[in-house]
Design a protein around this motif. Sequence first.
Motif, PDB file in Angstrom:
ATOM      1  N   ARG A   1     -10.553   3.578 -26.630  1.00 31.39           N
ATOM      2  CA  ARG A   1     -10.408   2.247 -26.036  1.00 31.39           C
ATOM      3  C   ARG A   1     -11.026   2.199 -24.642  1.00 31.39           C
ATOM      4  N   ILE A   2     -11.847   1.199 -24.423  1.00 36.73           N
ATOM      5  CA  ILE A   2     -12.456   0.966 -23.116  1.00 36.73           C
ATOM      6  C   ILE A   2     -11.539   0.045 -22.320  1.00 36.73           C
ATOM      7  N   THR A   3     -11.031   0.540 -21.209  1.00 40.18           N
ATOM      8  CA  THR A   3     -10.094  -0.247 -20.403  1.00 40.18           C
ATOM      9  C   THR A   3     -10.770  -0.963 -19.244  1.00 40.18           C
TER      10      THR A   3
ATOM     11  N   LEU B   1     -11.975   4.699 -19.537  1.00 40.59           N
ATOM     12  CA  LEU B   1     -11.520   4.954 -20.902  1.00 40.59           C
ATOM     13  C   LEU B   1     -10.064   5.396 -20.895  1.00 40.59           C
ATOM     14  N   LEU B   2      -9.314   4.893 -21.869  1.00 42.07           N
ATOM     15  CA  LEU B   2      -7.895   5.235 -21.967  1.00 42.07           C
ATOM     16  C   LEU B   2      -7.736   6.683 -22.403  1.00 42.07           C
ATOM     17  N   LEU B   3      -6.775   7.371 -21.776  1.00 45.80           N
ATOM     18  CA  LEU B   3      -6.592   8.797 -21.998  1.00 45.80           C
ATOM     19  C   LEU B   3      -5.209   9.074 -22.574  1.00 45.80           C
TER      20      LEU B   3
ATOM     21  N   ARG C   1     -16.620  -5.180 -27.305  1.00 42.83           N
ATOM     22  CA  ARG C   1     -17.208  -3.966 -26.770  1.00 42.83           C
ATOM     23  C   ARG C   1     -17.497  -2.959 -27.877  1.00 42.83           C
ATOM     24  N   PRO C   2     -18.446  -2.059 -27.632  1.00 45.16           N
ATOM     25  CA  PRO C   2     -18.881  -1.147 -28.695  1.00 45.16           C
ATOM     26  C   PRO C   2     -17.831  -0.091 -29.008  1.00 45.16           C
ATOM     27  N   LYS C   3     -17.952   0.460 -30.203  1.00 48.20           N
ATOM     28  CA  LYS C   3     -17.106   1.585 -30.592  1.00 48.20           C
ATOM     29  C   LYS C   3     -17.676   2.836 -29.951  1.00 48.20           C
TER      30      LYS C   3
ATOM     31  N   GLN D   1      -7.394  -9.221 -25.119  1.00 46.62           N
ATOM     32  CA  GLN D   1      -8.782  -9.127 -25.540  1.00 46.62           C
ATOM     33  C   GLN D   1      -9.151  -7.702 -25.907  1.00 46.62           C
ATOM     34  N   GLN D   2      -8.642  -6.725 -25.139  1.00 44.70           N
ATOM     35  CA  GLN D   2      -8.956  -5.338 -25.438  1.00 44.70           C
ATOM     36  C   GLN D   2      -8.353  -4.912 -26.766  1.00 44.70           C
TER      37      GLN D   2
END
Length: 538
Positions: free
Chosen positions: A126-128, A144-146, A215-217, A355-356
């Motif tokens: 997931r892009i945060t 990026l979520l960790l 957003r892209p994978k 949205q995320q």
Amino acid sequence: MIKKMVFPPRACWNKETYATYDGLGEVCVSQNTYCDCHGLFVNLAGVAVLVSFVILTVTSLHWVRRNFYKVFYLTHVVFATLITFGLVMHWKRMILYICPSIFYYAASTLPTLMQAAKSYFQGGTRITGAQHIPDSGGCVEISLLLDRSTFPDATTSLHTTSTQYVRICVPEVSSLFHPFTVYSTPGDDDNLRIIFRCYGNFTYGLSDALLRPRRPKIIVDGFYSGADRLTQALGHDTVIMVAGGIGIVSYMSMICLLNSVLTGLGGERGSHRTRRVVLHWICRDEGLIQYISNRHFSHVLQDCAGNPEGGGVLFQILCHHTTKGKLHGGEDADDSDGTDGTDGTGSFSSNEETQQAKNGGSAMVPAWFAPHKRMYQNTPSFLLHSFICWYSLRVTWQLYIADDDVLLYRTYHIWVPIGLAVVSSLVFMVVLELVHNMIRRFRQNGKTAEVTDGQFIVKGSSSCLESGTRVRVEHVYGRPKMEEIMEEMFETSKNPGVFMCGPKVLLQTVRDAWGEAHLLEMRVREGKGSIYEETFEL
């Protein structure tokens, strides 16, 4: 005649006449030459290997690699595979020479690819946050979520180990993995951050993809690290860091780590004491300087509670602006323009979280098969790696001693063990996933008090600078005079260390200044000073 000996006749392509065909007199004239279909196919395999090797040589030239990297990569994947199978078909004993290397590569790569495939089917990482930095020469920061529950030591080491990197794959842009240096922001334990400059097809494609509503994978594999730069730096009384442009990413975490460790140690380490840390950042992009100063160097100043005139270690950050224009001293904040969906710190509002969620993805789980600090955490990787290597060799040997001489059957020595390696990796991943879920249950409320980096204990990652230190952030015009810097460094320190990251021209300039100032060779032999470098090509 030569053409007939290289390309088998039509009779050799027929199963009914393959075993009975004899080309003596038609294809070859000597009884010492293999004139049957088997011998002719051996010749064909040898010629195919030779042609493939020539193609690999041409596409490996520096000009081709720099300008047509995709051609270089694809030709190596295709023709290296043809060479491997062609060699086995040309000479049976070649199996014993090349298979061990192939199986070692498979044991090192397949488990990581299995975990990457799992991440892909789960929607990627997931892009945060994503910020296209204005007036920065095409620089972009992503957050990026960790996942901190599976390997607490690995995730916490993001805040306690400098110069770590991950490998990133964005399938809609490129199927290849690309390495990127990662860093953390003090107080933000749930995200890892990357800053990159758009240069090649991949970075431009990733930058454009981040601008889209969905957003892209993105698949992330890590963490990985090279030499322990923190321990190396603590072995010097003066530490000079020189970064060029985007190379500052390598030292953004190191500044905080050095001060945190030195404060915990009380200053002494062996016969030397690190008293001074200086970072020279040479950059022509005013937007990047302002962004880094306001969003990252500001943490250094905000967390410093020490007396400016007090004792301790002196930390000095000098930003060298190499373009004419307004000198950004960091007074004006670089407010978000709303394109990144952040509140200025990389955190999302509730609307952005919704949205995320539509974008999908999950938290990044550190690679099971990446190196870990604790021995028991490396046990799964060791067991699977050993199993794949030894079992593949065993299967290959059993196939080798079998009395068959059909060329196509020789390829079984390669793809049968690799198929078993794929199955083994899948089974192992299922077992590890079950273990992962059990660990997550037990550690939902767990907290790690401290993490060790080598022999040093770093307590708390949310605060960079403690009392007893002095910090200065200065902005100056023009390029620094490296000769004067090296001269002053050797005059004021007994065992300095120079860390540098940037283009080759900058690295060579630093090396020349070092040598011209104080005869590099003599000082190296005396053990007085060392140079550590990270290289990237612009």
